[in-house]
Design a protein around this motif. Structure first.
Motif, PDB file in Angstrom:
ATOM      1  N   GLN A 112       0.958  -1.215   0.082  1.00 45.02           N
ATOM      2  CA  GLN A 112       0.022   0.062  -0.050  1.00 45.02           C
ATOM      3  C   GLN A 112       0.939   1.107  -0.057  1.00 45.02           C
ATOM      4  O   GLN A 112       2.148   1.081   0.269  1.00 45.02           O
ATOM      5  N   ALA A 113       0.258   2.220  -0.372  1.00 43.22           N
ATOM      6  CA  ALA A 113       1.149   3.623  -0.107  1.00 43.22           C
ATOM      7  C   ALA A 113       1.388   3.989   1.344  1.00 43.22           C
ATOM      8  O   ALA A 113       0.757   3.435   2.043  1.00 43.22           O
ATOM      9  N   GLY A 114       2.605   4.279   1.392  1.00 46.65           N
ATOM     10  CA  GLY A 114       3.022   4.550   2.882  1.00 46.65           C
ATOM     11  C   GLY A 114       3.966   3.321   3.329  1.00 46.65           C
ATOM     12  O   GLY A 114       4.790   2.728   2.391  1.00 46.65           O
ATOM     13  N   LEU A 115       3.804   2.728   4.683  1.00 47.36           N
ATOM     14  CA  LEU A 115       4.765   1.860   5.209  1.00 47.36           C
ATOM     15  C   LEU A 115       4.377   0.280   4.995  1.00 47.36           C
ATOM     16  O   LEU A 115       3.177   0.194   4.811  1.00 47.36           O
ATOM     17  N   THR A 116       5.532  -0.371   4.600  1.00 44.55           N
ATOM     18  CA  THR A 116       5.458  -1.682   4.817  1.00 44.55           C
ATOM     19  C   THR A 116       6.494  -2.205   5.652  1.00 44.55           C
ATOM     20  O   THR A 116       7.439  -1.781   5.485  1.00 44.55           O
ATOM     21  N   LEU A 117       6.084  -2.788   6.824  1.00 49.09           N
ATOM     22  CA  LEU A 117       7.024  -3.489   7.654  1.00 49.09           C
ATOM     23  C   LEU A 117       7.094  -5.027   7.607  1.00 49.09           C
ATOM     24  O   LEU A 117       6.264  -5.840   7.277  1.00 49.09           O
ATOM     25  N   ILE A 118       8.594  -5.257   7.320  1.00 50.31           N
ATOM     26  CA  ILE A 118       8.741  -6.726   7.256  1.00 50.31           C
ATOM     27  C   ILE A 118       9.454  -7.127   8.621  1.00 50.31           C
ATOM     28  O   ILE A 118      10.502  -6.715   8.773  1.00 50.31           O
ATOM     29  N   ALA A 119       8.626  -7.751   9.248  1.00 51.50           N
ATOM     30  CA  ALA A 119       8.878  -7.950  10.672  1.00 51.50           C
ATOM     31  C   ALA A 119       9.230  -9.512  10.876  1.00 51.50           C
ATOM     32  O   ALA A 119       8.590 -10.404  10.402  1.00 51.50           O
ATOM     33  N   GLY A 120      10.396  -9.753  11.610  1.00 54.10           N
ATOM     34  CA  GLY A 120      10.690 -11.001  12.047  1.00 54.10           C
ATOM     35  C   GLY A 120      11.913 -11.012  12.664  1.00 54.10           C
ATOM     36  O   GLY A 120      12.884 -10.254  12.638  1.00 54.10           O
ATOM     37  N   ILE A 121      12.238 -12.121  13.541  1.00 53.90           N
ATOM     38  CA  ILE A 121      13.450 -12.396  14.396  1.00 53.90           C
ATOM     39  C   ILE A 121      14.360 -12.829  13.305  1.00 53.90           C
ATOM     40  O   ILE A 121      14.417 -13.091  12.426  1.00 53.90           O
ATOM     41  N   ASN A 122      15.804 -12.617  14.031  1.00 54.38           N
ATOM     42  CA  ASN A 122      17.052 -13.050  12.956  1.00 54.38           C
ATOM     43  C   ASN A 122      16.833 -14.482  12.546  1.00 54.38           C
ATOM     44  O   ASN A 122      16.499 -15.296  13.097  1.00 54.38           O
ATOM     45  N   GLY A 123      17.059 -14.524  11.263  1.00 53.98           N
ATOM     46  CA  GLY A 123      17.302 -15.830  10.515  1.00 53.98           C
ATOM     47  C   GLY A 123      15.941 -16.390   9.846  1.00 53.98           C
ATOM     48  O   GLY A 123      15.722 -17.206   9.291  1.00 53.98           O
ATOM     49  N   THR A 138      12.633  -3.380   7.304  1.00 51.10           N
ATOM     50  CA  THR A 138      12.668  -4.483   7.974  1.00 51.10           C
ATOM     51  C   THR A 138      12.993  -4.249   9.442  1.00 51.10           C
ATOM     52  O   THR A 138      13.819  -3.068   9.828  1.00 51.10           O
ATOM     53  N   SER A 139      12.596  -5.088  10.426  1.00 49.00           N
ATOM     54  CA  SER A 139      12.895  -5.017  11.673  1.00 49.00           C
ATOM     55  C   SER A 139      12.818  -6.182  12.409  1.00 49.00           C
ATOM     56  O   SER A 139      12.273  -7.301  12.003  1.00 49.00           O
ATOM     57  N   ASN A 140      13.915  -6.282  13.202  1.00 49.37           N
ATOM     58  CA  ASN A 140      14.192  -7.460  13.992  1.00 49.37           C
ATOM     59  C   ASN A 140      13.375  -7.655  15.160  1.00 49.37           C
ATOM     60  O   ASN A 140      13.725  -8.350  16.197  1.00 49.37           O
ATOM     61  N   LEU A 141      12.692  -6.809  15.411  1.00 52.84           N
ATOM     62  CA  LEU A 141      11.556  -6.635  16.903  1.00 52.84           C
ATOM     63  C   LEU A 141      12.507  -6.049  17.849  1.00 52.84           C
ATOM     64  O   LEU A 141      12.052  -6.450  19.025  1.00 52.84           O
ATOM     65  N   SER A 142      13.605  -5.654  17.633  1.00 55.53           N
ATOM     66  CA  SER A 142      14.445  -5.619  18.938  1.00 55.53           C
ATOM     67  C   SER A 142      14.093  -3.927  19.514  1.00 55.53           C
ATOM     68  O   SER A 142      14.471  -3.728  20.652  1.00 55.53           O
ATOM     69  N   ASN A 143      13.287  -3.336  18.802  1.00 52.69           N
ATOM     70  CA  ASN A 143      12.865  -2.265  19.190  1.00 52.69           C
ATOM     71  C   ASN A 143      11.431  -1.783  19.023  1.00 52.69           C
ATOM     72  O   ASN A 143      11.127  -1.367  17.863  1.00 52.69           O
ATOM     73  N   ALA A 170      -5.682  -2.532  11.262  1.00 49.75           N
ATOM     74  CA  ALA A 170      -5.482  -2.063   9.974  1.00 49.75           C
ATOM     75  C   ALA A 170      -3.978  -2.160   9.722  1.00 49.75           C
ATOM     76  O   ALA A 170      -3.464  -2.462   8.555  1.00 49.75           O
ATOM     77  N   ARG A 171      -3.134  -1.840  10.836  1.00 51.87           N
ATOM     78  CA  ARG A 171      -1.734  -2.008  10.367  1.00 51.87           C
ATOM     79  C   ARG A 171      -1.120  -3.355  10.192  1.00 51.87           C
ATOM     80  O   ARG A 171      -0.192  -3.311   9.502  1.00 51.87           O
ATOM     81  N   ARG A 172      -1.861  -4.235  10.265  1.00 50.84           N
ATOM     82  CA  ARG A 172      -1.706  -5.690   9.979  1.00 50.84           C
ATOM     83  C   ARG A 172      -1.360  -5.663   8.620  1.00 50.84           C
ATOM     84  O   ARG A 172      -0.598  -6.650   7.938  1.00 50.84           O
ATOM     85  N   GLY A 173      -2.278  -4.888   7.874  1.00 50.30           N
ATOM     86  CA  GLY A 173      -2.355  -4.875   6.242  1.00 50.30           C
ATOM     87  C   GLY A 173      -1.007  -4.492   5.523  1.00 50.30           C
ATOM     88  O   GLY A 173      -0.815  -4.808   4.582  1.00 50.30           O
ATOM     89  N   ARG A 174      -0.322  -3.674   6.558  1.00 51.00           N
ATOM     90  CA  ARG A 174       1.079  -3.240   5.940  1.00 51.00           C
ATOM     91  C   ARG A 174       2.288  -4.184   6.482  1.00 51.00           C
ATOM     92  O   ARG A 174       3.191  -3.663   6.611  1.00 51.00           O
ATOM     93  N   LEU A 175       1.726  -5.173   6.991  1.00 48.88           N
ATOM     94  CA  LEU A 175       2.834  -6.093   7.708  1.00 48.88           C
ATOM     95  C   LEU A 175       3.120  -7.185   6.636  1.00 48.88           C
ATOM     96  O   LEU A 175       2.245  -7.896   6.448  1.00 48.88           O
ATOM     97  N   LEU A 212       5.253  -8.147  18.812  1.00 48.73           N
ATOM     98  CA  LEU A 212       4.966  -7.671  17.489  1.00 48.73           C
ATOM     99  C   LEU A 212       3.652  -7.031  17.692  1.00 48.73           C
ATOM    100  O   LEU A 212       3.372  -5.962  17.206  1.00 48.73           O
ATOM    101  N   ASP A 213       2.667  -7.722  18.268  1.00 49.69           N
ATOM    102  CA  ASP A 213       1.300  -7.051  18.538  1.00 49.69           C
ATOM    103  C   ASP A 213       1.555  -5.946  19.366  1.00 49.69           C
ATOM    104  O   ASP A 213       0.688  -5.028  18.836  1.00 49.69           O
ATOM    105  N   ASP A 214       2.235  -5.750  20.326  1.00 55.76           N
ATOM    106  CA  ASP A 214       2.490  -4.623  21.328  1.00 55.76           C
ATOM    107  C   ASP A 214       2.944  -3.317  20.578  1.00 55.76           C
ATOM    108  O   ASP A 214       2.741  -2.334  20.512  1.00 55.76           O
ATOM    109  N   ALA A 215       3.958  -3.992  19.704  1.00 56.71           N
ATOM    110  CA  ALA A 215       4.749  -2.640  18.939  1.00 56.71           C
ATOM    111  C   ALA A 215       3.914  -2.170  17.902  1.00 56.71           C
ATOM    112  O   ALA A 215       3.791  -0.983  17.377  1.00 56.71           O
ATOM    113  N   LEU A 216       2.891  -3.025  17.239  1.00 54.53           N
ATOM    114  CA  LEU A 216       1.766  -2.512  16.228  1.00 54.53           C
ATOM    115  C   LEU A 216       0.951  -1.679  17.021  1.00 54.53           C
ATOM    116  O   LEU A 216       0.650  -0.457  16.277  1.00 54.53           O
TER     117      LEU A 216
END
Lengths: 232, 676
Positions: B32-43, B613-618, B638-643, B667-671
């Motif tokens: 979508q226009a705007g942010l796409t977050l690729i989230a996952g721990i290392n590996g 991309t984020s490794n969920l460390s922050n 709605a933020r999940r649509g960008r994930l 991840l839920d808390d961060a979103l």
């Protein structure tokens, strides 16, 4: 230390004072005094960048491009001394804010003819009679400054104020790291000084048998600066 | 007009690393226009997704066989280079089936046009390419098919060559944490400015001329190596033939001395070039320091002067200036002497209400002078700044003197050396002419003549190419400089948002070293950009040229601001995609929030796509990227649509198997963010 017992730094300071007196004398003869600080520094810069038109070396062959046009802190310091020595009179002295926390001293400057030291000093610097100059070459420097001041004086006040900022060398995109070097370390001073090139180019528009004197070149270049300043 | 890719859709199918949910559905994401977050721990494959986007567009080629180089050379290759087998096997080696059935399909728009490209992940070969729904004819061998695709993509982006496509992808759009960006790599910056701001044909010609100059220089130098070897052969031949041992020995001794002097002259040329660069930098810093000192001491003096103006309104301007200067700099404007004692005395008088002229105490005064207390905190701060500025100016002046002296000495040495070399060459010629001539040495002489002629031909070509390059660059530099004001304004706006420190972009002139000797006549000047930034212990803004001049996070953020500014200016505000890999890696907590907010603002403007991309460390960064805590559950959902949620899509590793619930909660808390 030199033979006359002065350190190089002291000589440099005395030279700056002499230069200031000549600049102010030239401005006086062009009837544009008192000179506001910005205009005085702009005049100093233009006299450097256009000095090769008169076949003279530049006093300072570089300039740092900063907000508000040319400014020489070293020269300003000596100007303060001249004020205190009674050779220059200042009015409307004020500190003007610069940047976030800085300030700069500004005022309107003119020679103080009430000082009995002024006339002999000016004469020694080349602004008096033919045989009074300590170095005869200084008389050429003085003539050049008088001519330049006269040329700039033909512009309206607001155009004089921005003339230096619109000068082709000052605006040069060739500035290495914001310093315009037109005669300090520049290997080819002709290439490094578009103002000089522009002043010499006027001759190309004349018939083959006609030429321009250095003074006429300065007047034409000042007119050009006025037009650019007017359009700015 | 440059058109940068706006990503629309990505699918990665039948790839073991991304089985998807439900199992077998793979990765299928609509940007979508705007942010796409690729989230996952290392590996879990964050970098793999970014690489799949990159390789969908580049195919099995890049600027070098290893991919994008850490630093670019002076010129770029004419054609893209085939990736080494190890790089091609990037996707295959991560899964058991060598990615044989796996495909990546990427859809992106470029202005009004849409590209859909499908590749096999096993070998990055092109399966299909559709432009506006119409299949691009892909005939012939694999290389020809790729060439058709590359030309089409360069056209879509409005760039001259596919190499320029690669440069823009690597140095502008893809933000890799381990590679210095275009601001810090002088060559990369020049190439990117060329590709983005020159007309396509000119951009291609400049790159071509840069290669021709380097090639001619290299040929001339190679021939020099052969000349040197042939000269050795000639000496040997003469020794054998002539029996003129004495002259030969003298010639050899002379030659050794000449060789040593030539080596020394080359070394001194390099020393001079380095000194030249250093003295330019130090002169700039010295000039700036003078202004900083004047303005900082002016600030102190203003405080004193204003006080004096209130205390003694009738005092003459010049007299007030003398007193203020003594009180500020402990310096007497009348006689230049140090006046520390007088400074203390005057300050005490002013504070106690005594007359600074005669010292009369208040009760003795006809006209009572009020006591005056300076605003101490303000004064202390201004004094500290002024002291720092003065030290800076002194230090730079001293350094400049040292460099000037070394420079002058080196110039003298070079002059002496050149004269000595010229003398030796004359002596050498004289000695040679005294040797008897014969057939073998004649042959070597003949070879030398031919080699010298060839060398001259290459040197002439070099001079011609340099001249054309110089002319073209000076004619076209306006295309870059005319945009510099926009670039600088955008940079300041972005650094204000991204950094705590003040920073600005400055247009400077670079002198790329096209020839190895780096002679003055070979140097060309091109516009370039550098960053000035505030420093904790120095006054004003300081030029930062090398990445090591700043902290890691400052390096990345300054570069980020530069890249975003390039994107804004080159596309004239048209949308683009910007890809950042784990921005949290080098940021502290507060910086994270600031950066997140600034990136969110970029993502929300125009139709931009920001892929992070984020490794969920922050968690804070993720929340900030979404524009702060979600107002309600609907917004959080709605933020999940960008994930792109790799916790669900990716094949789990041991860490995820063990702590899946904890990571999902993270991840839920961060979103959602901490809602107020």
């Amino acid at each position: 230390m030199t033979a006359d017992g002065l350190l190089p730094d002291q000589i440099a300071r005395l030279r700056r004072r002499g230069r200031l007196l000549l600049l102010l004398d030239a401005a006086e003869r062009a009837a544009v005094t008192p000179l506001a600080s910005a205009r005085l520094h702009a005049f100093a810069y233009l006299s450097d960048v256009l000095s090769p038109v008169w076949d003279l070396p530049a006093f300072d062959g570089k300039i740092l491009k900063i907000d508000g046009g040319p400014h020489y802190p070293d020269l300003q310091e000596e100007l303060d001394h001249l004020v205190v020595l009674g050779l220059v009179e200042v009015s409307d002295l004020a500190y003007v804010g610069r940047g976030e926390n800085g300030a700069r001293l500004e005022g309107n400057y003119a020679l103080n003819f009430a000082s009995s030291f002024l006339a002999p000093l000016l004469a020694g610097l080349g602004a008096g009679g033919e045989n009074e100059a300590i170095d005869p070459d200084d008389r050429r420097v003085h003539r050049f400054m008088v001519e330049l001041a006269g040329a700039l004086a033909t512009l309206p006040n607001d155009e004089i104020d921005i003339a230096a900022s619109v000068d082709v060398t000052y605006r040069s995109v060739n500035a290495l790291n914001n310093i315009v070097d037109f005669a300090e370390w520049a290997e080819d001073t002709w290439q490094a000084n578009p103002s000089w090139q522009a002043s010499e180019r006027f001759e190309a528009f004349l018939p083959d048998d006609a030429g321009l004197s250095p003074g006429e070149k300065l007047y034409l270049y000042a007119t050009y600066l006025g037009r650019v300043a007017h359009a700015a | 007009m440059i058109r940068l890719p706006v990503l629309q859709h990505l699918t990665i199918s039948d790839y073991g690393l991304f089985p998807g949910q439900p199992e077998g559905s793979g990765l299928d994401h609509e940007f979508q226009a705007g942010l796409t977050l690729i989230a996952g721990i290392n590996g879990l494959g964050k970098t793999t997704i970014l690489t799949s986007i990159l390789r969908a567009l580049t195919g099995p080629v890049d600027v070098t066989g290893e991919g994008a180089p850490h630093a670019l050379g002076v010129s770029v290759p004419e054609n893209p280079v085939a990736l080494r087998p190890k790089q091609i096997a990037f996707f295959a080696q991560r899964v058991a089936d060598s990615a044989q059935p796996a495909h990546v399909a990427l859809t992106a728009t470029f202005g009004e046009q849409t590209l859909r490209v499908t590749r096999r992940l096993a070998d990055l070969s092109l399966v299909e390419c559709l432009i506006d729904g119409v299949a691009l004819p892909l005939a012939g061998a694999r290389a020809e098919r790729e060439a058709s695709f590359q030309a089409a993509l360069a056209d879509l982006m409005g760039l001259g060559t596919f190499i320029d496509v690669l440069l823009v992808l690597h140095h502008v759009l893809l933000f890799h944490e381990d590679r210095p960006g275009a601001l810090w790599d002088e060559n990369a910056q020049r190439q990117v400015l060329r590709a983005l701001f020159l007309e396509r044909d000119d951009a291609t010609r400049v790159a071509q001329l840069e290669r021709l100059v380097q090639s001619a220089d290299s040929q001339a130098r190679n021939i020099q190596t052969r000349i040197t070897a042939t000269e050795g052969d000639l000496r040997e031949a003469r020794k054998r033939e002539a029996g003129s041992e004495g002259v030969i020995a003298q010639l050899e001794a002379e030659q050794k001395l000449l060789d040593a002097e030539l080596v020394e002259a080359a070394r001194l040329d390099r020393v001079l070039a380095d000194l030249e660069a250093e003295r330019q930098t130090v002169r700039l810093e010295h000039e700036k320091a003078k202004h900083e000192r004047e303005e900082a001491t002016g600030a102190v003096e203003r405080l004193k002067y204003t006080a004096l103006l209130n205390l003694y309104p009738t005092m003459d301007d010049a007299a007030r200036l003398v007193v203020a200067r003594i009180m500020t700099q402990a310096k007497c404007l009348v006689c230049d002497a140090d006046a520390e004692e007088k400074r203390k005395e005057l300050e005490a008088l002013v504070e106690s209400g005594c007359c600074p002229a005669c010292g009369a105490e208040p009760e003795q005064q006809e006209r009572i002078i009020p006591q005056h207390k300076f605003e101490q905190a303000k004064l202390d701060q201004a004094r500290k700044q002024a002291e720092l500025a003065r030290k800076e100016e002194d230090a730079k002046a001293a350094r400049l003197r040292v460099i000037a002296e070394t420079y002058a000495q080196t110039v003298t040495k070079v002059g002496d050396l050149r004269r000595s070399i010229a003398d030796r060459k004359v002596r050498d010629q004289r000695l040679r002419s005294s040797l008897p001539q014969n057939t073998t040495s004649d042959q070597f002489e003949q070879t030398l003549v031919t080699l010298r002629r060839q060398q001259l031909e290459w040197q002439t070509k070099l001079a011609e190419h340099l001249l054309e390059l110089r002319t073209l660059l000076s004619e076209k530099e306006e295309l870059v400089t005319s945009r510099s004001a926009e670039l600088m304004a955008s940079f300041v706006e972005l650094t204000n948002a991204l950094l705590a420190e003040e920073a600005r972009l400055v247009q400077v002139t670079a002198e790329p070293r096209y020839t190895q000797a780096g002679r003055a006549e070979d140097r060309l000047r091109v516009p370039a950009f550098q960053a000035d930034m505030a420093a904790a212990n120095r006054p004003g803004l300081v030029r930062r040229i090398d990445p090591s001049d700043v902290s890691e996070s400052q390096r990345e953020l300054i570069d980020l601001a530069f890249r975003l500014s390039l994107v804004r200016v080159a596309t004239q505000g048209a949308p683009s995609t910007f890809i950042m890999e784990t921005p949290e890696a080098s940021l502290d907590g507060l910086a994270m929030e600031r950066v997140g907010t600034a990136l969110a603002s970029f993502a929300q403007s125009s139709e931009n796509r920001l892929i992070v991309t984020s490794n969920l460390s922050n968690a804070g960064l993720i929340t900030s990227l979404f524009g702060g805590p979600a107002k309600d559950d609907t917004e959080a959902e709605a933020r999940r649509g960008r994930l792109v949620n790799l916790l669900q899509i990716a094949a789990p590793n041991r860490a995820l198997d063990r702590d899946r619930e904890k990571y999902e909660k993270l991840l839920d808390d961060a979103l959602a963010g901490a809602r107020s």
